[in-house]
Scaffold this motif. Structure first.
Motif, mmCIF file in Angstrom:
data_model
loop_
_atom_site.group_PDB
_atom_site.id
_atom_site.type_symbol
_atom_site.label_atom_id
_atom_site.label_comp_id
_atom_site.label_asym_id
_atom_site.label_seq_id
_atom_site.Cartn_x
_atom_site.Cartn_y
_atom_site.Cartn_z
ATOM 1 N N VAL A 63 -7.172 4.872 -3.133
ATOM 2 C CA VAL A 63 -8.552 5.288 -3.717
ATOM 3 C C VAL A 63 -8.150 4.844 -5.258
ATOM 4 C CG1 VAL A 63 -8.382 7.561 -3.595
ATOM 5 C CG2 VAL A 63 -7.476 7.368 -5.252
ATOM 6 N N LEU A 64 -7.475 3.702 -5.138
ATOM 7 C CA LEU A 64 -7.224 2.233 -6.531
ATOM 8 C C LEU A 64 -6.582 1.012 -5.626
ATOM 9 C CD1 LEU A 64 -5.628 3.085 -9.823
ATOM 10 C CD2 LEU A 64 -5.088 4.522 -7.707
ATOM 11 N N ALA A 65 -6.737 0.078 -6.644
ATOM 12 C CA ALA A 65 -5.718 -0.996 -6.672
ATOM 13 C C ALA A 65 -5.347 -2.056 -7.552
ATOM 14 C CB ALA A 65 -6.752 -2.024 -5.622
ATOM 15 N N VAL A 66 -4.495 -1.407 -7.631
ATOM 16 C CA VAL A 66 -3.963 -2.048 -9.005
ATOM 17 C C VAL A 66 -3.309 -3.398 -9.204
ATOM 18 C CG1 VAL A 66 -2.032 -1.527 -10.888
ATOM 19 C CG2 VAL A 66 -2.814 0.400 -9.342
ATOM 20 N N VAL A 67 -4.190 -4.410 -9.848
ATOM 21 C CA VAL A 67 -3.447 -5.827 -9.876
ATOM 22 C C VAL A 67 -2.456 -6.004 -11.279
ATOM 23 C CG1 VAL A 67 -4.339 -7.999 -10.111
ATOM 24 C CG2 VAL A 67 -5.722 -6.457 -9.101
ATOM 25 N N MET A 68 -1.222 -7.121 -11.053
ATOM 26 C CA MET A 68 0.106 -7.088 -11.586
ATOM 27 C C MET A 68 0.271 -8.248 -11.331
ATOM 28 S SD MET A 68 2.081 -4.359 -11.718
ATOM 29 C CE MET A 68 2.117 -2.167 -12.392
ATOM 30 N N LEU A 69 -0.310 -9.217 -12.369
ATOM 31 C CA LEU A 69 0.274 -10.450 -12.248
ATOM 32 C C LEU A 69 1.199 -10.969 -13.271
ATOM 33 C CD1 LEU A 69 -3.402 -12.057 -11.373
ATOM 34 C CD2 LEU A 69 -1.413 -11.839 -10.349
ATOM 35 N N ILE A 70 2.048 -11.939 -13.129
ATOM 36 C CA ILE A 70 3.281 -12.496 -14.021
ATOM 37 C C ILE A 70 3.115 -14.556 -14.361
ATOM 38 C CG2 ILE A 70 5.900 -12.550 -14.770
ATOM 39 C CD1 ILE A 70 5.632 -9.807 -13.259
ATOM 40 N N PRO A 71 3.278 -14.798 -15.006
ATOM 41 C CA PRO A 71 3.490 -16.432 -14.836
ATOM 42 C C PRO A 71 4.795 -16.011 -14.837
ATOM 43 C CG PRO A 71 3.436 -15.112 -17.638
ATOM 44 C CD PRO A 71 3.258 -13.619 -15.996
ATOM 45 N N LYS A 72 4.845 -17.690 -13.781
ATOM 46 C CA LYS A 72 5.893 -17.924 -13.531
ATOM 47 C C LYS A 72 6.200 -19.886 -14.561
ATOM 48 C CE LYS A 72 5.643 -18.667 -8.823
ATOM 49 N NZ LYS A 72 5.528 -19.765 -7.444
ATOM 50 N N VAL A 110 0.920 -1.357 0.187
ATOM 51 C CA VAL A 110 0.001 -0.368 0.092
ATOM 52 C C VAL A 110 0.728 1.014 0.159
ATOM 53 C CG1 VAL A 110 -1.928 1.607 1.466
ATOM 54 C CG2 VAL A 110 -1.751 -1.335 1.579
ATOM 55 N N VAL A 111 1.019 1.908 -0.829
ATOM 56 C CA VAL A 111 1.349 3.556 -1.177
ATOM 57 C C VAL A 111 1.110 4.083 -0.502
ATOM 58 C CG1 VAL A 111 3.261 4.355 -2.763
ATOM 59 C CG2 VAL A 111 2.804 2.152 -2.808
ATOM 60 N N VAL A 112 0.725 5.021 0.673
ATOM 61 C CA VAL A 112 0.139 5.701 0.852
ATOM 62 C C VAL A 112 0.422 6.692 0.579
ATOM 63 C CG1 VAL A 112 -0.539 7.169 3.278
ATOM 64 C CG2 VAL A 112 -0.286 4.982 3.309
ATOM 65 N N SER A 113 1.342 7.883 -0.123
ATOM 66 C CA SER A 113 1.710 8.865 0.404
ATOM 67 C C SER A 113 0.605 8.552 -1.723
ATOM 68 C CB SER A 113 3.149 8.956 -0.284
ATOM 69 O OG SER A 113 3.843 8.118 -1.214
ATOM 70 N N TYR A 114 0.826 7.661 -2.348
ATOM 71 C CA TYR A 114 0.374 7.663 -3.697
ATOM 72 C C TYR A 114 -1.094 6.835 -3.688
ATOM 73 C CZ TYR A 114 4.648 9.392 -5.862
ATOM 74 O OH TYR A 114 5.813 9.958 -5.774
ATOM 75 N N GLN A 115 -1.863 7.194 -2.866
ATOM 76 C CA GLN A 115 -3.358 6.321 -2.500
ATOM 77 C C GLN A 115 -3.310 5.376 -2.892
ATOM 78 O OE1 GLN A 115 -4.828 10.678 -3.430
ATOM 79 N NE2 GLN A 115 -6.118 9.862 -1.723
ATOM 80 N N PHE A 116 -2.725 4.671 -3.198
ATOM 81 C CA PHE A 116 -2.938 3.164 -4.757
ATOM 82 C C PHE A 116 -2.475 1.711 -3.419
ATOM 83 C CE2 PHE A 116 1.476 4.306 -6.207
ATOM 84 C CZ PHE A 116 1.764 3.084 -6.439
ATOM 85 N N ALA A 117 -3.108 0.569 -3.934
ATOM 86 C CA ALA A 117 -2.572 -0.467 -3.296
ATOM 87 C C ALA A 117 -2.013 -1.542 -4.383
ATOM 88 C CB ALA A 117 -3.152 -1.053 -2.397
ATOM 89 N N LEU A 118 -0.934 -1.860 -4.217
ATOM 90 C CA LEU A 118 -0.606 -3.009 -5.508
ATOM 91 C C LEU A 118 -0.714 -4.099 -4.761
ATOM 92 C CD1 LEU A 118 0.984 -2.515 -8.396
ATOM 93 C CD2 LEU A 118 3.332 -2.553 -7.077
ATOM 94 N N LEU A 119 -1.625 -5.321 -5.515
ATOM 95 C CA LEU A 119 -1.755 -6.468 -5.497
ATOM 96 C C LEU A 119 -0.669 -6.285 -6.976
ATOM 97 C CD1 LEU A 119 -5.339 -6.441 -5.038
ATOM 98 C CD2 LEU A 119 -3.768 -6.014 -3.422
ATOM 99 N N HIS A 120 0.420 -7.116 -6.022
ATOM 100 C CA HIS A 120 1.307 -8.744 -7.743
ATOM 101 C C HIS A 120 2.004 -9.475 -6.825
ATOM 102 C CE1 HIS A 120 5.149 -6.581 -6.439
ATOM 103 N NE2 HIS A 120 4.484 -6.562 -5.112
#
Length: 696
Positions: free
Chosen positions: A630-639, A590-600
Motif C-alpha cells: 500500500v506504499l513504497a518507501v524510497v531511501m537513497l544514500i550517496p556513495k 517487498v515486505v508483504v506482511s507489512y504491506q510496503f515496498a522498500l526502494l533503496h
C-alpha cells in the motif's frame, strides 16, 4: 466424542469454510471474546486426532480446519448426532441477557427470558441480580416487580450511554470498520454491526460524515471517530423511534455559544438531510459534547469551550498529579516535556468526558493492570487530583490511559540512565564457513549497527582464552563447551530473530559509567561528525514528501518515477535508476506482511540522503510484483565518505518501519504533517543516541 457447546459451534463453522476464518469473525459468531476462544482451543488438536483432523491458526490470516474431505465428513456426521447448541456459558448468557434487555422496548416477564435462553426462571433471576450493577453503573435501574415483569428505568441520555458502553465493551472495531463496503466486500446492508444497531443507519452515518470538510473531525483519533459514529447511529435510530434527549436550557445555551456547536450544527444538518427528520437543539447540544470530548491527535484550546481550563491552571494540576504519582520521581518527571505535552493534549477532552459522564473504551485496560500494576495504582493516585480539583470521578478506563503516559515517562527516565552498547554476537558452525556466513548476513541485515557479528568454527569453542562475545548463536547442538548459546535455524526464522533480539536488548543496556571509557581524541573531528549528522538529518527532512501515483503502475515504472524525482540531471537519474534495479536483483524488498515496498540504494546519483514515500491513488498497488503493498518507501544514500553514518541513519528509519507501528501507519495514511513529525522524532532520537556515543 462429545465436545463442549462452543467447540461444537466452532467445528460447524470451520466445516462450512474451506478458507481460513478470521479470529474476530469466529469470536463474533460464537458470541465470545478472542481470549476465551483461544483458551477453548488450547487442546483442540488432541480432541480432533481421532478424526485425523487438525486446526491451523496463522496470525493475521485466520483459523482453518485441515484434513481430507472424508475425515471432514466423519466429523460432520459426529456433530449431527448432537443437537446444535447455543454457546451459553454463564458469562456469555449474561452478556446476551444485557443485550436483550437493551434491545427490548417492552416490559417482559422472567418466563420470556428463561424460555429465550432455555434455562430456569431461577437461573434468569440470579442472572438479573448479577447484571443489575452493570445497568446501575450506567445510571439505569433494572426494575423487577412481581406480576409486572422486567423493565429498564432511567433517562434517554442514560439509555444511550448504556447502549454505547455495551457496544464499546463487546464489539471489535476491526470487524465493522470497513463501511460502507464492509468486510469481505459485502454490501453495506449485509454487515452485522450488532443486534443493537441498524447496519444501514451505521453506514449511512459514515457516508454522510465523509461529506463534511472539517479539520476538527480530521484530528479525531481512530477510536474517537469510531465512538462518534456509534453515538450518531444510536441517536439517529432513537430519533426515528421518536425518543429524544433532554437538557437543561442554560446548559444548552452555554454550548450553543461555543465554536464546536457550529460543527455540531453542521453534523446535525447532515443527519437531517440524510435521514429526513428534524433534530432539536438539545440533540445538537449532545452532538457538541461528543465533539468536545473526542480524543484528538492534537488540539487547539478555546476559552469559549464548555469546560475550559487555561494553560497555566492545567499545568499546575498536572504538576500536582505528578507529585501524587510518585513524590520521589516527581522532580525528574516534571522535566519530561513529552509527558507534559502528552498530558496537556490528553486531559482537555478527558475533563469534558468526565463532566458529562461519557464512557470511553480502553481495550488495553486489563493488559495494563496485569503487566504494570504498580504504574496503574500510582496513576489512580494521580487521578485523585482531578476529583479533588473538579469533583469528577475518574473510571478505570481513563486511569488506564493516564498510566500509559506515566509509564512511558518512567521508561524514558530509566533509559536516560542507561547507555546502549554494540552487542557482539558469535555465530558458529561445524567448519566456520558456509552456513555461518549466511546466518551472519541475516543477523547483520536485521540488527544492523546494533551488533558486531563474528564467525567461529566449532574448535574455537574449546577450552582456552574466553571469546570476546556477548551472545553465541549456533545452527546445531553444541556439547562440552563452557558457553551458553541460542539454537536457531541455519537461515534464522522470524521467531529465531525475535529470540536474538530479546537477548540483544538484555545485553545492550548498561548503567552509564559501567562501560570502559573510550579514548576521546581529535575534538574537532567529533564536532565535524556532529555537524555532518545534523546536516544529513536536515537534508532528509527538507526533502521529505509524500507523492501519489497510479495503483496499476508496474515496478520498473515506479522505480523510474522515483529516479526522475530525485535525480537533478539525466546522468544522475540514470544512475539512480540502475542502482535501484541492481539492489532489487540481489533480493526483493517487498515486505508483504507489512504491506510496503522498500526502494533503496547507494548511488552517485544523489549528494545527500533521501527519504520519501510514494502512495497509490487507490491502494493497494495492483502489480503482481508489488504483492499488495500500500506504499513504497524510497531511501537513497550517496556513495561518499559518510556512507556508514548515512547507512546507520537510514537503518534507523527502515527498522522503525517494522518496529514502530505508529510510524508505518502514519506513512500509510498519507498525512504529510503527521508523517513528517514522526520521521523527525525518529531522526532526533537517532541523533541524540549518536551524540551520547561520541561524547559520553
Amino acid at each position: 466424542m462429545t465436545f463442549t457447546p462452543r467447540l461444537n459451534h466452532l467445528f460447524r463453522i470451520l466445516l462450512k469454510n474451506t478458507e481460513p476464518v478470521s479470529v474476530s469473525e469466529l469470536a463474533a459468531l460464537l458470541n465470545t471474546s478472542k481470549r476465551t476462544l483461544f483458551r477453548d482451543m488450547e487442546n483442540v488438536n488432541s480432541q480432533l486426532r481421532g478424526f485425523n483432523l487438525k486446526i491451523n491458526a496463522k496470525a493475521g490470516v485466520g483459523i482453518r480446519l485441515e484434513g481430507s474431505e472424508q475425515d471432514r465428513d466423519r466429523l460432520a456426521q459426529a456433530l449431527l448426532s448432537e443437537d446444535e447448541p447455543e454457546p451459553m456459558d454463564k458469562e456469555s448468557r449474561r452478556k446476551r441477557l444485557i443485550l436483550e434487555i437493551l434491545k427490548n422496548q417492552d416490559v417482559q416477564k422472567l418466563y420470556y427470558y428463561s424460555n429465550l435462553f432455555k434455562v430456569s426462571e431461577g437461573t434468569i433471576s440470579n442472572d438479573m441480580d448479577a447484571i443489575a450493577d452493570w445497568f446501575r453503573e450506567n445510571d439505569l435501574e433494572l426494575s423487577r416487580r412481581q406480576g409486572y415483569g422486567v423493565a429498564l428505568e432511567g433517562t434517554e441520555e442514560a439509555y444511550r450511554r448504556a447502549l454505547s458502553q455495551f457496544i464499546y465493551e463487546n464489539i471489535s472495531r476491526e470487524e465493522h470498520w470497513e463501511a460502507p463496503a464492509g468486510p469481505d466486500r459485502k454490501p453495506a446492508d449485509e454487515i452485522d454491526i450488532s443486534p443493537l444497531l441498524d447496519a444501514k443507519i451505521f453506514n449511512q452515518v459514515i457516508s454522510a460524515l465523509k461529506t463534511i470538510p472539517s479539520k476538527k473531525l480530521e484530528r479525531f483519533t481512530e477510536s474517537s471517530w469510531f465512538m462518534f459514529v456509534i453515538y450518531l447511529s444510536i441517536a439517529a435510530e432513537r430519533i426515528i423511534r421518536q425518543k429524544t434527549i433532554s437538557m437543561e436550557p442554560d446548559v444548552t445555551a452555554k454550548l450553543k455559544a461555543t465554536e464546536d456547536y457550529v460543527l455540531a450544527d453542521t453534523v446535525a444538518d447532515m443527519l437531517e438531510n440524510s435521514f429526513r427528520f428534524k433534530i432539536c437543539d438539545e440533540e445538537r447540544a449532545y452532538i457538541c459534547i461528543h465533539i468536545k470530548s473526542a480524543k484528538q491527535k492534537y488540539i487547539d484550546k478555546n476559552p469559549d469551550d464548555d469546560f475550559y481550563i487555561n494553560h497555566y491552571e492545567l499545568i499546575r494540576m498536572i504538576y500536582r498529579m505528578i507529585d501524587r504519582f510518585d513524590p520521589e520521581l516527581a522532580q525528574e518527571l516534571k522535566m519530561d516535556e513529552v509527558l507534559l505535552s502528552g498530558l496537556i493534549t490528553h486531559l482537555d477532552p478527558t475533563l469534558i468526558r468526565l463532566k458529562h459522564n461519557m464512557v470511553i473504551q480502553n481495550n488495553m485496560l486489563e493488559q495494563i493492570r496485569t503487566m504494570y500494576p504498580d504504574i496503574f495504582e500510582k496513576s489512580k493516585n494521580a487521578a485523585q487530583v482531578i476529583r479533588e480539583s473538579y469533583g469528577f470521578t475518574v473510571p478505570d478506563a481513563e486511569i488506564g490511559y493516564l498510566a500509559t503516559h506515566f509509564g512511558a515517562a518512567v521508561i524514558r527516565m530509566k533509559e536516560r540512565k542507561l547507555r546502549r552498547k554494540v552487542v557482539t554476537i558469535g555465530v558458529v558452525c561445524a567448519s566456520g564457513i558456509g552456513i555461518s556466513y549466511l546466518m551472519s548476513s541475516r543477523i547483520k541485515n536485521t540488527f544492523k549497527a546494533d551488533v558486531l557479528v563474528k564467525t567461529f568454527a566449532q574448535e574455537d569453542l574449546a577450552e582456552g582464552p574466553p571469546l570476546d562475545i556477548d551472545i553465541l548463536v549456533s545452527s546445531f547442538p553444541i556439547k562440552d563447551v563452557p558457553y551458553s548459546y541460542l539454537l536457531v535455524s541455519p537461515l534464522p526464522t522470524d521467531e529465531d530473530l525475535e529470540k536474538i533480539r530479546e537477548e540483544i536488548n538484555r545485553c545492550a543496556y548498561v548503567e552509564t559509567g559501567l562501560l570502559l571509557p573510550e579514548t576521546k581524541s581529535g575534538g574537532p573531528s567529533y564536532l565535524h561528525k556532529t555537524w555532518d549528522m545534523a546536516e544529513s538529518i536536515q537534508s532528509v527532512l527538507s526533502q521529505f514528501e509524500i507523492t501519489y501515483t497510479e495503483e496499476n503502475i508496474e515496478f520498473t515504472e515506479l522505480v523510474k518515477q522515483a529516479s526522475q524525482r530525485f535525480g537533478d540531471s539525466d546522468v544522475n537519474r540514470r544512475l539512480i535508476f540502475n542502482d535501484f534495479l541492481a539492489r532489487e536483483k540481489i533480493s526483493s524488498q517487498v515486505v508483504v506482511s507489512y504491506q510496503f515496498a522498500l526502494l533503496h540504494a547507494k548511488t552517485d546519483g544523489v549528494s545527500k540522503p533521501v527519504f520519501s514515500v510514494i502512495l497509490p491513488t487507490h491502494p493497494p498497488f495492483r502489480s503482481e510484483y508489488l504483492q499488495g503493498a500500500v506504499l513504497a518507501v524510497v531511501m537513497l544514500i550517496p556513495k561518499n565518505s559518510d556512507g556508514k553514518e548515512n547507512s546507520q541513519m537510514m537503518g534507523k528509519l527502515s527498522s522503525a518501519l517494522i518496529e514502530d507501528e505508529d510510524f508505518l501507519n502514519a506513512l500509510k495514511s498519507g498525512d504529510r504533517d503527521v508523517s513528517y513529525k514522526k520521521t523527525q522524532e525518529i531522526l532526533e532520537g537517532y541523533f541524540a543516541q549518536k551524540i551520547k556515543e561520541l561524547y559520553l
